[in-house]
Design an enzyme around this catalytic site. Structure first.
Site, PDB file in Angstrom:
ATOM      1  CB  CYS A  93      -9.607   4.198  38.234  1.00 40.33           C
ATOM      2  SG  CYS A  93     -10.115   4.359  39.938  1.00 40.33           S
ATOM      3  CG  HIS A 190     -11.556   8.604  36.787  1.00 39.98           C
ATOM      4  ND1 HIS A 190     -11.903   7.529  35.993  1.00 39.98           N
ATOM      5  CD2 HIS A 190     -11.455   8.120  38.047  1.00 39.98           C
ATOM      6  CE1 HIS A 190     -12.032   6.440  36.750  1.00 39.98           C
ATOM      7  NE2 HIS A 190     -11.769   6.761  37.989  1.00 39.98           N
TER       8      HIS A 190
HETATM    9  N1  GLN Z   1     -14.022   0.145  41.957  1.00 36.34           N
HETATM   10  C1  GLN Z   1     -12.636   0.565  42.127  1.00 36.34           C
HETATM   11  C2  GLN Z   1     -12.429   1.329  43.437  1.00 36.34           C
HETATM   12  O1  GLN Z   1     -13.388   1.783  44.017  1.00 36.34           O
HETATM   13  C3  GLN Z   1     -12.235   1.463  40.968  1.00 36.34           C
HETATM   14  C4  GLN Z   1     -13.043   2.743  40.902  1.00 36.34           C
HETATM   15  C5  GLN Z   1     -12.844   3.505  39.607  1.00 36.34           C
HETATM   16  O2  GLN Z   1     -12.518   2.953  38.552  1.00 36.34           O
HETATM   17  N2  GLN Z   1     -13.099   4.852  39.638  1.00 36.34           N
HETATM   18  O3  GLN Z   1     -11.304   1.501  43.877  1.00 36.34           O
END
Ligand code: GLN
Length: 237
Positions: A93, A190
């Protein structure tokens, strides 16, 4: 056998939604096989050791990405050289986004990436949240949980990790998820990702052993529990 060393980048800021579970899974799958291993935590301002065999970076809020981005740029050539030499890397992510050209955050504007992956990511107004199921040519069915505002698209040559069967993946439109370049993986999964997707975990470990200059055939593990967890998770709405 030489110890297998994993560099976990920015665990304080970039391990949201259980991403720490990825290094725990790699450690445990080596412990079950009596393979000596060490996870080195690398925070902002700390060096990535030269003798690492695998790199992991998890996800993070936009703020966390902003905090680590400049430091990551300082590590860019070491990370790129490591991957170009066949080193295995897993990024999830927010970490995945920062390994592309850039991530445009709603709150912080453009955050520069290291340009390892041919991707760009831009925050959208819809958060892409929920259970996700992906079909990967290389690894079969993959499951996870996604929560991101950033939509990722390929710019130039790039191979997706897989095709989205349920959920969003890279963005709400092209039904592609993640990216795989040499032995480096970027994914929005995740969950954490590796415990329920043991094929990916062992593939990363095989590349790490090879990158360490050793030959070792990984003993098969009984992944009944892991596979039933993935099957159960794949049926979640
Ligand atoms: N902040 C980034 C987004 O919102 C990644 C989010 C994350 O790592 N879950 O896309």
């Amino acid at each position: 056998m030489k110890k297998i060393k994993i560099a976990h980048l920015y665990p304080e800021r970039m391990s949201i939604y259980g991403d720490h579970g990825n290094t725990l899974a790699l450690e445990q799958r080596m412990n079950w096989r009596s393979i000596k291993n060490e996870v080195v935590r690398v925070e902002v301002g700390e060096k990535i050791p030269n003798d690492i065999d695998l790199i992991f970076i998890g996800g993070g809020q936009d703020k966390g990405q902003l905090v680590v981005a400049n430091d990551l740029l300082k590590k860019a050539s070491q990370i790129r050289d490591f991957v170009e030499s066949g080193g295995p890397l897993l990024s999830v992510c927010g970490g995945y986004q920062l390994l592309g050209e850039y991530f445009i955050s709603n709150d912080y504007g453009q955050i520069q990436g290291i340009g390892l992956f041919n991707i760009i990511s831009k925050a959208t107004n819809t958060r892409m949240i929920g259970n996700i199921v992906v079909q990967s040519e290389k690894f079969g069915q993959l499951v996870g949980f996604e929560n991101h505002s950033g939509a990722t698209e390929f710019i130039g040559r790039a191979n997706p990790l897989g095709v989205v069967k349920k959920g969003y993946g890279n963005n709400p439109n092209d039904k592609l998820e993640g990216v795989i370049y040499k032995n480096a993986i970027g994914t929005y999964l995740h969950g954490s990702f590796l415990p329920k997707n043991p094929k990916v975990a062992d593939w990363l470990l095989r590349q790490a052993i090879k990158h360490s200059g050793q030959t070792l055939k990984l003993k098969e593990l009984n992944d009944e529990l892991e596979n039933s967890a993935r099957k159960f998770a794949s049926k979640r709405p």
